[in-house]
Motif scaffolding. Structure first.
Motif, PDB file in Angstrom:
ATOM      1  N   GLU A  17      -2.148  -1.123  -3.702  1.00 56.18           N
ATOM      2  CA  GLU A  17      -3.128  -0.104  -3.340  1.00 56.18           C
ATOM      3  C   GLU A  17      -2.472   1.274  -3.298  1.00 56.18           C
ATOM      4  O   GLU A  17      -1.363   1.436  -2.790  1.00 56.18           O
ATOM      5  CB  GLU A  17      -3.741  -0.408  -1.969  1.00 56.18           C
ATOM      6  CG  GLU A  17      -4.546  -1.689  -1.911  1.00 56.18           C
ATOM      7  CD  GLU A  17      -5.109  -1.965  -0.535  1.00 56.18           C
ATOM      8  OE1 GLU A  17      -6.150  -2.631  -0.447  1.00 56.18           O
ATOM      9  OE2 GLU A  17      -4.500  -1.520   0.458  1.00 56.18           O
ATOM     10  N   ASN A  18      -3.185   2.246  -3.857  1.00 56.09           N
ATOM     11  CA  ASN A  18      -2.762   3.643  -3.789  1.00 56.09           C
ATOM     12  C   ASN A  18      -1.342   3.836  -4.325  1.00 56.09           C
ATOM     13  O   ASN A  18      -0.437   4.271  -3.619  1.00 56.09           O
ATOM     14  CB  ASN A  18      -2.849   4.164  -2.350  1.00 56.09           C
ATOM     15  CG  ASN A  18      -2.731   5.676  -2.265  1.00 56.09           C
ATOM     16  OD1 ASN A  18      -2.997   6.385  -3.238  1.00 56.09           O
ATOM     17  ND2 ASN A  18      -2.314   6.177  -1.112  1.00 56.09           N
ATOM     18  N   VAL A  19      -1.173   3.507  -5.603  1.00 60.90           N
ATOM     19  CA  VAL A  19       0.118   3.706  -6.273  1.00 60.90           C
ATOM     20  C   VAL A  19       0.110   5.086  -6.933  1.00 60.90           C
ATOM     21  O   VAL A  19      -0.817   5.421  -7.674  1.00 60.90           O
ATOM     22  CB  VAL A  19       0.362   2.623  -7.344  1.00 60.90           C
ATOM     23  CG1 VAL A  19       1.731   2.815  -7.997  1.00 60.90           C
ATOM     24  CG2 VAL A  19       0.244   1.236  -6.730  1.00 60.90           C
ATOM     25  N   ARG A  20       1.145   5.872  -6.673  1.00 63.57           N
ATOM     26  CA  ARG A  20       1.180   7.238  -7.204  1.00 63.57           C
ATOM     27  C   ARG A  20       2.576   7.598  -7.714  1.00 63.57           C
ATOM     28  O   ARG A  20       3.586   7.195  -7.131  1.00 63.57           O
ATOM     29  CB  ARG A  20       0.765   8.258  -6.145  1.00 63.57           C
ATOM     30  CG  ARG A  20      -0.635   8.088  -5.591  1.00 63.57           C
ATOM     31  CD  ARG A  20      -0.961   9.205  -4.612  1.00 63.57           C
ATOM     32  NE  ARG A  20       0.004   9.228  -3.521  1.00 63.57           N
ATOM     33  CZ  ARG A  20       0.157  10.267  -2.689  1.00 63.57           C
ATOM     34  NH1 ARG A  20      -0.551  11.354  -2.859  1.00 63.57           N
ATOM     35  NH2 ARG A  20       1.038  10.213  -1.712  1.00 63.57           N
TER      36      ARG A  20
ATOM     37  N   PHE B  45       0.622   9.996 -11.970  1.00 64.16           N
ATOM     38  CA  PHE B  45      -0.002   8.689 -12.218  1.00 64.16           C
ATOM     39  C   PHE B  45      -0.693   8.248 -10.939  1.00 64.16           C
ATOM     40  O   PHE B  45      -0.125   8.377  -9.846  1.00 64.16           O
ATOM     41  CB  PHE B  45       1.055   7.669 -12.636  1.00 64.16           C
ATOM     42  CG  PHE B  45       0.533   6.260 -12.754  1.00 64.16           C
ATOM     43  CD1 PHE B  45      -0.143   5.849 -13.894  1.00 64.16           C
ATOM     44  CD2 PHE B  45       0.705   5.348 -11.718  1.00 64.16           C
ATOM     45  CE1 PHE B  45      -0.637   4.557 -13.998  1.00 64.16           C
ATOM     46  CE2 PHE B  45       0.229   4.055 -11.810  1.00 64.16           C
ATOM     47  CZ  PHE B  45      -0.443   3.655 -12.970  1.00 64.16           C
ATOM     48  N   GLU B  46      -1.902   7.727 -11.083  1.00 68.85           N
ATOM     49  CA  GLU B  46      -2.646   7.231  -9.925  1.00 68.85           C
ATOM     50  C   GLU B  46      -3.291   5.892 -10.247  1.00 68.85           C
ATOM     51  O   GLU B  46      -3.964   5.756 -11.274  1.00 68.85           O
ATOM     52  CB  GLU B  46      -3.721   8.236  -9.490  1.00 68.85           C
ATOM     53  CG  GLU B  46      -3.161   9.512  -8.888  1.00 68.85           C
ATOM     54  CD  GLU B  46      -4.244  10.388  -8.283  1.00 68.85           C
ATOM     55  OE1 GLU B  46      -5.404   9.914  -8.203  1.00 68.85           O
ATOM     56  OE2 GLU B  46      -3.933  11.518  -7.898  1.00 68.85           O
TER      57      GLU B  46
ATOM     58  N   SER C  69       0.815  -1.205   0.000  1.00 67.90           N
ATOM     59  CA  SER C  69       0.000   0.000   0.000  1.00 67.90           C
ATOM     60  C   SER C  69       0.853   1.262   0.000  1.00 67.90           C
ATOM     61  O   SER C  69       2.036   1.234   0.349  1.00 67.90           O
ATOM     62  CB  SER C  69      -0.921   0.019   1.229  1.00 67.90           C
ATOM     63  OG  SER C  69      -1.735  -1.129   1.268  1.00 67.90           O
ATOM     64  N   ASP C  70       0.209   2.357  -0.401  1.00 70.92           N
ATOM     65  CA  ASP C  70       0.818   3.694  -0.344  1.00 70.92           C
ATOM     66  C   ASP C  70       2.192   3.724  -1.022  1.00 70.92           C
ATOM     67  O   ASP C  70       3.185   4.181  -0.440  1.00 70.92           O
ATOM     68  CB  ASP C  70       0.939   4.162   1.112  1.00 70.92           C
ATOM     69  CG  ASP C  70      -0.420   4.202   1.801  1.00 70.92           C
ATOM     70  OD1 ASP C  70      -1.415   4.480   1.123  1.00 70.92           O
ATOM     71  OD2 ASP C  70      -0.477   3.936   3.014  1.00 70.92           O
TER      72      ASP C  70
ATOM     73  N   ASP D 111      -5.045   6.622 -13.922  1.00 67.33           N
ATOM     74  CA  ASP D 111      -4.989   7.901 -14.625  1.00 67.33           C
ATOM     75  C   ASP D 111      -3.541   8.339 -14.777  1.00 67.33           C
ATOM     76  O   ASP D 111      -2.754   8.272 -13.825  1.00 67.33           O
ATOM     77  CB  ASP D 111      -5.768   8.970 -13.856  1.00 67.33           C
ATOM     78  CG  ASP D 111      -7.268   8.727 -13.896  1.00 67.33           C
ATOM     79  OD1 ASP D 111      -7.871   8.995 -14.946  1.00 67.33           O
ATOM     80  OD2 ASP D 111      -7.810   8.261 -12.887  1.00 67.33           O
ATOM     81  N   LEU D 112      -3.214   8.786 -15.988  1.00 70.58           N
ATOM     82  CA  LEU D 112      -1.885   9.291 -16.301  1.00 70.58           C
ATOM     83  C   LEU D 112      -2.040  10.647 -16.983  1.00 70.58           C
ATOM     84  O   LEU D 112      -2.812  10.793 -17.931  1.00 70.58           O
ATOM     85  CB  LEU D 112      -1.149   8.324 -17.228  1.00 70.58           C
ATOM     86  CG  LEU D 112       0.211   8.772 -17.771  1.00 70.58           C
ATOM     87  CD1 LEU D 112       1.228   8.906 -16.637  1.00 70.58           C
ATOM     88  CD2 LEU D 112       0.722   7.803 -18.828  1.00 70.58           C
TER      89      LEU D 112
END
Length: 285
Positions: free
Chosen positions: A158-161, A185-186, A103-104, A204-205
């Motif tokens: 989870e929650n890759v940014r 990027f999300e 996560s995160d 989303d990119l």
């Protein structure tokens, strides 16, 4: 209280000692050992210099953080890859899910510098050469491995940014340069668990390419047989003359100004080992 009284004191002391060693090793030993052994081993594996400023591990939160990662190119120019900060944590729900739940995951300010020299080689060509030299061709072995390919292991992200990303490309051969800035990027969640593979994942990119805004939205089920994927691509006005050096146009053909704007939807699916693509939308010149 009665339960604690039934446990031998030696057992309690043993587990407390193990917990203390684990905490001390996580906070103090991991950073020191990683700084000593990771850079030389990564450099040897990639065939280029790899370094980072700091790596820390929190044994209580099961989180890891790396600061100042840098991967050198094969020339004296800027680093091939730089990353201000990378952090992630192992979610305790991994036990319930019977699969690692990471996560995160945050990539803060990644910077990529690509360069093509007059010879046609890139500043990362040495990486592919080293990999090819280490991999001995063995067609029989490759065929055997392809016939017995294991499935995708179960995992959850989870929650890759990606935040504040940048990519610079200098093409000495054509005398052009390109910049990709403000890249973000999300990916809220993606799961390869058997019970989740039918669940759609969205990502989303967005970025500016040579000052033109480009947004890409993806919805996909990548672990199913048909790998159904829907991609929405929307761009601002793209200045096409900037990309003409890559086309074999007659010398007497030139464009002072030509722009294109796109709003396209692509549907991709796999059928019988072949991919099919359907496009719809608009391309405005």
């Amino acid at each position: 209280m009665a339960v604690w009284n039934r446990i031998p004191k030696k057992t309690i002391i043993f587990f407390l000692a193990v917990a203390l060693i684990y905490i001390l090793a996580g906070f103090f030993a991991v950073p020191v050992l990683s700084q000593k052994y990771l850079p030389p081993n990564l450099s040897k594996a990639l065939g280029t210099e790899v370094m980072f400023k700091k790596l820390s591990f929190n044994p209580l939160l099961l989180s890891i953080r790396m600061d100042g990662l840098e991967i050198k190119g094969n020339n004296d120019g800027p680093a091939l890859f730089e990353l201000e900060k990378l952090q992630a944590r192992l979610n305790p729900s991994s036990i319930v899910n019977l699969a690692p739940v990471i996560s995160d995951i945050t990539f803060q300010a990644p910077r990529v510098y690509l360069e093509r020299m007059k010879s046609g080689e890139f500043n990362f060509s040495h990486l592919t050469k080293n990999r090819q030299e280490k991999t001995l061709p063995n067609k029989a072995l490759e065929d055997a491995e392809s016939e017995d390919q294991p499935g995708v292991p179960a995992f959850v992200l989870e929650n890759v940014r990606i935040l504040q990303g940048q990519v610079a490309f200098k093409d000495v051969k054509t005398g052009t340069s390109h910049e990709m800035g403000d890249l973000s990027f999300e990916l809220p969640r993606i799961s390869a668990r058997p019970k989740d593979i039918e669940n759609e994942s969205g990502m989303d990119l967005g970025f500016f390419l040579n000052r033109t805004r480009i947004d890409i939205h993806v919805k996909t089920v990548p672990f199913t047989e048909n790998m159904a994927t829907r991609i929405l691509l929307k761009t601002g006005d793209i200045s096409l003359p900037h990309y003409l050096p890559y086309l074999q146009l007659p010398a007497d053909v030139a464009f002072k100004s030509l722009k294109a704007r796109t709003d396209i939807e692509a549907l991709i699916r796999k059928e019988a080992d072949a991919f099919f693509v359907e496009l719809q939308g608009s391309l405005t010149l």
